[in-house]
Motif scaffolding. Sequence first.
Motif, PDB file in Angstrom:
ATOM      1  N   VAL A   1       0.837  -1.202   0.000  1.00  0.00           N
ATOM      2  CA  VAL A   1       0.000   0.000   0.000  1.00  0.00           C
ATOM      3  C   VAL A   1       0.873   1.254   0.000  1.00  0.00           C
ATOM      4  O   VAL A   1       2.065   1.198   0.311  1.00  0.00           O
ATOM      5  CB  VAL A   1      -0.934   0.022   1.235  1.00  0.00           C
ATOM      6  N   PRO A   2       0.299   2.417  -0.340  1.00  0.00           N
ATOM      7  CA  PRO A   2       1.054   3.665  -0.260  1.00  0.00           C
ATOM      8  C   PRO A   2       1.575   3.895   1.165  1.00  0.00           C
ATOM      9  O   PRO A   2       0.920   3.518   2.134  1.00  0.00           O
ATOM     10  CB  PRO A   2       0.022   4.728  -0.642  1.00  0.00           C
ATOM     11  N   PHE A   3       2.750   4.499   1.274  1.00  0.00           N
ATOM     12  CA  PHE A   3       3.257   4.827   2.603  1.00  0.00           C
ATOM     13  C   PHE A   3       4.145   6.062   2.560  1.00  0.00           C
ATOM     14  O   PHE A   3       4.701   6.430   1.528  1.00  0.00           O
ATOM     15  CB  PHE A   3       4.008   3.649   3.233  1.00  0.00           C
ATOM     16  N   PHE A   4       4.228   6.692   3.731  1.00  0.00           N
ATOM     17  CA  PHE A   4       5.075   7.858   3.958  1.00  0.00           C
ATOM     18  C   PHE A   4       5.955   7.545   5.154  1.00  0.00           C
ATOM     19  O   PHE A   4       5.450   7.157   6.214  1.00  0.00           O
ATOM     20  CB  PHE A   4       4.201   9.083   4.256  1.00  0.00           C
ATOM     21  N   ALA A   5       7.266   7.673   4.999  1.00  0.00           N
ATOM     22  CA  ALA A   5       8.192   7.437   6.103  1.00  0.00           C
ATOM     23  C   ALA A   5       9.072   8.665   6.283  1.00  0.00           C
ATOM     24  O   ALA A   5       9.690   9.136   5.323  1.00  0.00           O
ATOM     25  CB  ALA A   5       9.050   6.205   5.840  1.00  0.00           C
ATOM     26  N   ALA A   6       9.108   9.182   7.511  1.00  0.00           N
ATOM     27  CA  ALA A   6       9.913  10.354   7.835  1.00  0.00           C
ATOM     28  C   ALA A   6      10.980   9.962   8.851  1.00  0.00           C
ATOM     29  O   ALA A   6      10.683   9.272   9.829  1.00  0.00           O
ATOM     30  CB  ALA A   6       9.028  11.456   8.408  1.00  0.00           C
ATOM     31  N   HIS A   7      12.219  10.439   8.615  1.00  0.00           N
ATOM     32  CA  HIS A   7      13.308  10.048   9.518  1.00  0.00           C
ATOM     33  C   HIS A   7      14.376  11.122   9.526  1.00  0.00           C
ATOM     34  O   HIS A   7      14.730  11.690   8.490  1.00  0.00           O
ATOM     35  CB  HIS A   7      13.929   8.731   9.056  1.00  0.00           C
TER      36      HIS A   7
END
Length: 319
Positions: A248-254
């Motif tokens: 599925v679509p995803f957003f990861a911030a780091h």
Amino acid sequence: MQPPSPSPPPFYWGETPEDEYYKSQNVRNSKSYFQTPNAKIFTQSWLPLNQPIKATVFMTHGYTSDTSWCFQKICIEYAKWGYAVFAADLLGHGRSDGLHGYIGDMDKAAATSLFYFLDVRRSEEYRTLPAFLLGESMGGLITMLMYFQSDPGTWSGLIFLSPVFVTPEAVTPSKLHLTMYGLLYGLADTWAVMPDFRMGTKVIRDIEKLKILIANPKRYAGKPRVGTMREVVRVTSYLQQNFEKVKVPFFAAHGTSDGLACHSGSEMLYEKAETAKEYKCLKLYEGMYHSLINGEPDEAADLVLADMKAWIDDIIQVV
């Protein structure tokens, strides 16, 4: 004689009563306990006032945290953007059942919160709306487990803030310690004896915000428990071997200077996930530490929030 230390404020934002503060943010909050097959958990919702609901977002906080202190800043922001937000205190955290600071079975912890999330997700009011899972820090681990425990098509997308997918060597629990305690036939599983790394370097960059986080009256302040750290080791290894199952679509911030969770974990997810390239987003923030929203100076935190808003506002148009 030293003067007594001032008492911490009743809320992370200060003295303003809850109802008054939520109204000033154009948000309506509600609280309740929810009985699952595993335990009773404390839940909250934050709904937008005076605007239609775009989608639902189900949020999971990190280790030692809960939904009632600084974590809800993220919840409130999403509600202000037009999203219906739901969150639950993890087992062993906040006001949910369980020994404080102990998650001896992360699969069970994930299933417990998921039971509540699915109850809302499938309700008449929300079943037709896009639905997202969001996890911060260790909550990212548990969020990914929820995704794997769910039927295909349940979730429109995933959102991760500093997920603990890979831990730096300096904070990775010692295999020797875990083996030694494991030889005690489970007797040591709840012991709070593991090295404490949480408030170490490169977790919180803004010292004033650190003071606010520490003032949380429901924060688990003891040493990490053996079983919790054992599960971190087990589940990080499991997820690293199963990222390709993410579709599925995803957003990861780091943050690139995160001292608690390696940004290589988010990069690994981005590389291995089978999600179509145009629907996956990795944002690396140069020099930022672990707590991107509640531990960074306002201008840095606002940048992350703006990126999160832009992504979800765009993705709901295509899911």
